[in-house]
Enzyme design. Structure first.
Site, short mmCIF file in Angstrom:
data_model
loop_
_atom_site.label_atom_id
_atom_site.label_comp_id
_atom_site.label_asym_id
_atom_site.label_seq_id
_atom_site.Cartn_x
_atom_site.Cartn_y
_atom_site.Cartn_z
N HIS A 1 -21.01 14.69 5.26
CA HIS A 1 -19.76 15.02 4.75
C HIS A 1 -19.82 16.27 3.89
O HIS A 1 -18.68 16.43 3.25
CB HIS A 1 -19.23 13.71 4.01
CG HIS A 1 -17.99 13.69 4.42
ND1 HIS A 1 -17.07 13.94 3.45
CD2 HIS A 1 -17.33 12.91 5.37
CE1 HIS A 1 -15.67 13.45 4.00
NE2 HIS A 1 -15.89 12.81 5.17
N ASP B 1 -13.09 8.38 -3.55
CA ASP B 1 -11.81 7.91 -2.73
C ASP B 1 -12.10 7.43 -1.44
O ASP B 1 -11.72 6.38 -0.67
CB ASP B 1 -10.87 9.01 -2.59
CG ASP B 1 -9.95 9.14 -4.03
OD1 ASP B 1 -9.91 8.35 -4.64
OD2 ASP B 1 -9.76 10.55 -4.09
N GLU C 1 -4.54 8.55 -10.54
CA GLU C 1 -4.74 9.85 -9.62
C GLU C 1 -3.27 10.72 -9.60
O GLU C 1 -2.18 9.92 -10.04
CB GLU C 1 -5.27 9.62 -8.35
CG GLU C 1 -6.78 9.46 -8.45
CD GLU C 1 -7.52 9.48 -7.10
OE1 GLU C 1 -6.70 9.98 -5.99
OE2 GLU C 1 -8.46 9.36 -6.86
#
Length: 535
Positions: free
Chosen positions: A112, A173, A284
């Site tokens: 990633h 997240d 957030e």
């Protein structure tokens, strides 16, 4: 004097010649360089290693690219380890080749990374997900923890710890990432204001250094290596095991979204919430620029507090700021949770008609991004270029940053979300390798677009405009998940911590074998020798 000047002249003019001459001489000494050999020799030597796992040389396509999908660097080989010893063996072998080889090594979890950080061009990529993960061991007590493999996915840790009523306290997240991957960066999300990043919630690590040494470390045992590796961008060692702090896991969450039209009010409310000891468990925020039917899109997952008022709200042509907060609770605590939530909301100055909420199981909230991934994959929109830019902006500069970036540089964010929220690092571990602004409160600002309509160049130019503005305004902004092209830029990034970082690199990975994709250090080989200094 004339003789001295003449010697100095000839020395200076012969530097380039001598470098080339030394390379050619060394290339003719058996066993001293691989300039006269080819990859087949290295391949043979790797293939001859006695491993529990195996090495592949042919099917390397998936290890040639990452989530950023902008770079393609095929490795020479992929190691599929079946033990920590396999990783150590390969690294020791490459270390033994010394400067006769330009082989480097990259540990790859879920791939990633964004700009080739998990790649090793014509090197060895270690598939960390192949590393066997013994039963996830959970220890209860006054300070519960879980022992996991560095190649384990966070979503699997969550599922297993929930069976015991426990959970890690700090997250990213997106949970379909490996432990080693996130701990090599930091692991920041909406819980970081309360618990710090993931690297603040680690008790112990097992590392294989660039020397091939397997070392157990913690704050008290080999503390320098422990702190170096956390947030160390994979430069000092490969995380093969981690001991993660746990806390009580809630059953449910109340998930709330509200909108603001004024950035100052939005940021003031965010900073107020992260200052409270008994407040929300997750804070957030995000920015939406010129989005149509914004609140209608929320209705698929959230319920408006006032449906009529919500239907009359128009988002078209506006720059709006979304505050997203969560309160954890167990089912028997629902009444008291609602009272606490109402009190917290009464302290805020959001647009009343935009209050939306939802009650979902804790695991559903934690794995929320994966649901979006499934939808994008179904549409063929997941494996596209992701020119993401993650910045850490000091509190003192955030208003100036927001005014310029959200009002002048960006005209829309239809390509993907823009996250923005503050954290307070006053209680964070200051000894890790993570680089942050020199203020207790700073904002994570994450531009997360997908280039789906041949607009990659536009998005890259937009990112560069943001970076140029930050530099011209002297904001002391730091990149998170950093990417730079030159060592000069890396030195600037690390500031007064550069010398320590470089010293530790020499200590734990002296040949600069590890994590070449970051482009921080270049492996010193006889192909690319350290310049010869003439006296």
């Amino acid at each position: 004097m004339r003789l001295t000047s003449s010697l100095r002249f000839h020395r200076q003019n012969n530097k380039t010649f001598l470098r080339i001459f030394m390379i050619l001489v060394l290339s003719c000494i058996p066993g001293r360089t691989n300039l006269c050999s080819n990859h087949s020799d290295t391949r043979s030597s790797l293939d001859s290693l006695d491993l529990e796992g195996y090495i592949t040389f042919d099917d390397v396509h998936n290890a040639s690219k990452d989530f950023g999908n902008r770079y393609q660097f095929p490795p020479l080989a992929i190691l599929h380890p079946k033990s920590v010893s396999d990783i150590s063996t390969v690294l020791r072998h490459i270390l033994h080749l010394g400067s006769t080889s330009n082989i480097t090594v990259a540990a790859r979890g879920h791939g990633h990374s964004l700009q080739g950080q998990a790649l090793a061009h014509q090197g060895v990529v270690i598939n960390m997900e192949s590393l066997p993960s013994p039963d996830i061991k959970i220890y209860k007590g006054t300070q519960p923890y879980v022992d996991v493999s560095g190649g384990e996915l966070w979503i699997n840790i969550l599922r297993e710890t929930l069976k015991h009523g426990l959970s890690p306290k700090s997250w990213t997240d997106y949970l379909h990432l490996t432990v080693g991957g996130t701990l090599s960066n930091a692991g920041i999300s909406g819980q970081a204001f309360k618990h710090g990043p993931q690297i603040n919630n680690v008790y112990q690590l097992e590392i294989v250094t660039g020397k091939g040494e397997a070392v157990t470390c913690s704050k008290k045992l080999n503390p320098e290596l422990f702190h170096s590796v956390l947030g160390g961008l994979g430069q000092f060692g490969i995380i093969t095991r981690a001991r993660i702090s746990l806390g009580p896991a809630p059953h449910m969450v109340k998930w709330i979204r509200v909108l603001y039209s004024d950035f100052s009010t939005f940021s003031r409310d965010q900073e107020h919430l992260i200052s409270k000891k008994k407040g929300f468990d997750f804070v957030e925020g995000s920015v939406t620029i010129n989005r149509t039917e914004l609140l209608n899109n929320w209705r698929s997952s959230f319920t408006p507090n006032d449906s009529t008022e919500a239907s009359q709200f128009k988002s078209d042509g506006k720059t709006l700021y979304c505050l997203e907060v969560v309160k954890y609770f167990n089912k028997e605590e629902a009444n008291s949770m609602n009272q606490e939530t109402e009190k917290l909301l009464s302290e805020l100055s959001y647009i009343p008609s935009t209050l939306f909420s939802s009650v979902v199981p804790y695991i559903e909230f934690m794995d929320r991004v994966h649901l979006g991934e499934i939808k994008l994959r179904a549409k063929g929109l997941w494996e596209v270029p992701h020119p993401w830019l993650n910045l850490l902006v000091p509190k003192s500069s955030i208003f100036e940053f927001a005014t310029e970036v959200f009002n002048n540089i960006l005209t829309s964010n239809n390509n993907g979300p823009i996250l923005i929220y503050p954290v307070n690092q006053s209680n964070w571990n200051k000894h890790t390798s993570l680089i942050t602004p020199n203020e207790d409160i700073f904002y994570l600002v994450a531009f997360l677009p997908s280039a789906v309509q041949n607009d990659l160049e536009h998005l890259l130019r937009q990112n560069q405009r943001v970076l140029n503005f930050c530099e011209e305004a002297n904001m002391n902004v730091k990149q998170y998940l950093p990417h730079y092209e030159t060592q000069r830029e890396w030195r600037s990034h690390f500031g007064n911590k550069w010398e320590t970082f470089a010293k530790r690199k020499h200590e734990y990975d002296p040949l600069a074998i590890l994590a070449p994709g970051h482009r921080i250090f270049q492996k010193a080989t006889q192909l690319y020798p350290i310049p010869i200094q003439l006296q």
